[in-house]
Design a protein around this motif. Structure first.
Motif, short mmCIF file in Angstrom:
data_model
loop_
_atom_site.label_atom_id
_atom_site.label_comp_id
_atom_site.label_asym_id
_atom_site.label_seq_id
_atom_site.Cartn_x
_atom_site.Cartn_y
_atom_site.Cartn_z
N GLN A 196 0.92 -1.21 -0.01
CA GLN A 196 -0.10 0.01 0.12
C GLN A 196 0.80 1.34 -0.01
O GLN A 196 0.68 2.39 -0.84
N LYS A 237 5.54 -5.70 -5.19
CA LYS A 237 4.73 -5.35 -4.13
C LYS A 237 4.05 -3.88 -4.73
O LYS A 237 2.89 -3.66 -4.57
N SER A 240 1.73 -4.50 -7.85
CA SER A 240 0.62 -5.21 -7.54
C SER A 240 -0.49 -4.47 -6.87
O SER A 240 -1.60 -4.71 -7.11
N ASN A 241 0.05 -3.41 -6.11
CA ASN A 241 -0.91 -2.57 -5.34
C ASN A 241 -1.58 -1.62 -6.24
O ASN A 241 -2.54 -1.33 -6.63
N VAL A 245 -3.71 -6.24 -8.44
CA VAL A 245 -3.73 -7.70 -8.65
C VAL A 245 -3.07 -8.43 -7.63
O VAL A 245 -2.02 -7.86 -6.90
N ASP A 246 -3.59 -9.68 -7.29
CA ASP A 246 -2.79 -10.60 -6.54
C ASP A 246 -2.21 -11.76 -7.40
O ASP A 246 -2.47 -12.01 -8.43
N LEU A 247 -1.18 -12.43 -6.53
CA LEU A 247 -0.33 -13.59 -7.13
C LEU A 247 -1.40 -14.63 -7.54
O LEU A 247 -2.22 -15.15 -6.65
N SER A 248 -1.35 -15.08 -8.76
CA SER A 248 -2.26 -16.26 -9.19
C SER A 248 -1.60 -17.29 -9.66
O SER A 248 -2.11 -18.51 -9.47
N TYR A 264 0.65 -12.15 -11.86
CA TYR A 264 -0.41 -11.55 -10.90
C TYR A 264 -1.59 -11.29 -11.86
O TYR A 264 -1.73 -10.92 -12.88
N GLY A 265 -3.10 -11.63 -11.21
CA GLY A 265 -4.28 -11.42 -12.02
C GLY A 265 -4.50 -12.26 -12.97
O GLY A 265 -3.81 -13.60 -13.15
#
Length: 300
Positions: A196, A237, A240-241, A245-248, A264-265
């Motif tokens: 963040q 990090k 991704s913020n 998106v999040d690790l997929s 990610y995503g």
């Protein structure tokens, strides 16, 4: 900062044998800093043409990076324009430490590079809607800065052994000092933030922007002793913020032995919003994977 690897030397020799060369643009005087603008425009070009900005490392130059990398023959094959910014500093580094450069239209090196894109659109038939940026080491740091400060200009970036956007900030550093400011804490991988906090930092450099954010591809070697490996996780990090998106997915030995790919995503390595590559045992810097860059940019 950057020592040429055997891979890069071989690439330079291979490219040198092709008679391809970049041209300095004497008509570019849009500053605000005195970076040189070099271009490679293929003879066969369907306009408007994609634009790829390729940014060199410290102790390097636009001319050197154009031969170390293999973008020029690919430009001939796929019909895109190449811009190679040339550092104004004696050590060949770009400024990524001053508020001027980190901020949208702040008057630093990043604004000069963004103005090069505008020039290429106006004078070479470049496509303002298909503009991409990549770089190595100092150029990788600048790539993150360009994407952070000019998300309205670039659609995607590919970063080879860099640090997060804003990580190299040095209080009191100016856009014109030589050499540019240097952050030991960031270089040594000691600057850490939450996802963040990193995202907020990027957003703070262009606070009024509410549009789509560029897709990102990040490369880093685990044995990097110049811009240390923890910078890879911090960079992932951050984006991704920013990209929400999040690790997929994680895949070992991709695209080659010893590399670990993370997505990610949604999407594939060519279409996902954020893709990372951790290169086991690779130092500074990860060799450029030009064809993968073009696939990620949607050019090839």
């Amino acid at each position: 900062m950057q020592l040429l690897t055997a891979f890069a030397s071989v690439a330079a020799l291979a490219a040198a044998g092709t008679c391809q060369s970049i041209t300095k643009v004497s008509g570019f005087n849009s500053g605000p800093t005195s970076l040189g603008m070099y271009v490679y425009v293929p003879k066969t070009l369907t306009k408007p043409a994609p634009i790829v900005v390729a940014i060199h490392h410290c102790q390097g130059s636009a001319q050197g990076y154009s031969t170390e990398t293999k973008y020029m023959p690919l430009a001939d094959s796929h019909g895109f324009i190449l811009i190679y910014p040339n550092s104004r500093s004696s050590g060949g580094c770009f400024d990524v430490s001053s508020t001027a450069t980190l901020t949208h239209n702040g008057g630093g090196d990043s604004q000069t590079i963004a103005n090069m894109v505008t020039y290429a659109v106006a004078n070479y038939g470049g496509d303002a809607n298909r503009t991409f940026v990549t770089g190595t080491s100092s150029g990788a740091m600048m790539t993150n800065v360009m994407v952070g400060a000019y998300p309205n200009v670039f659609k995607a970036g590919s970063v080879y052994s860099g640090v997060p956007d804003g990580c190299f900030y040095v209080s009191g550093s100016t856009a014109t000092q030589d050499p540019p400011g240097w952050s030991n804490s960031c270089a040594n991988g000691q600057t850490t933030k939450t996802a963040q906090a990193w995202g907020d930092l990027t957003r703070s450099y262009y606070p009024s922007y509410t549009g789509a954010r560029p897709r990102m591809q990040i490369w880093h070697g685990t044995a990097d002793n110049t811009l240390h490996y923890p910078n890879y996780a911090e960079t992932m990090k951050q984006w991704s913020n920013v990209l929400a998106v999040d690790l997929s997915k994680t895949t070992s030995n991709s695209p080659q032995s010893g590399y670990t790919q993370i997505i990610y995503g949604n999407g594939t390595t060519a279409t996902a919003s954020l893709v990372g590559y951790s290169a086991a045992g690779v130092g500074h810097t990860v060799p450029v994977h030009e064809t993968m860059d073009l696939a990620f940019f949607g050019i090839a």
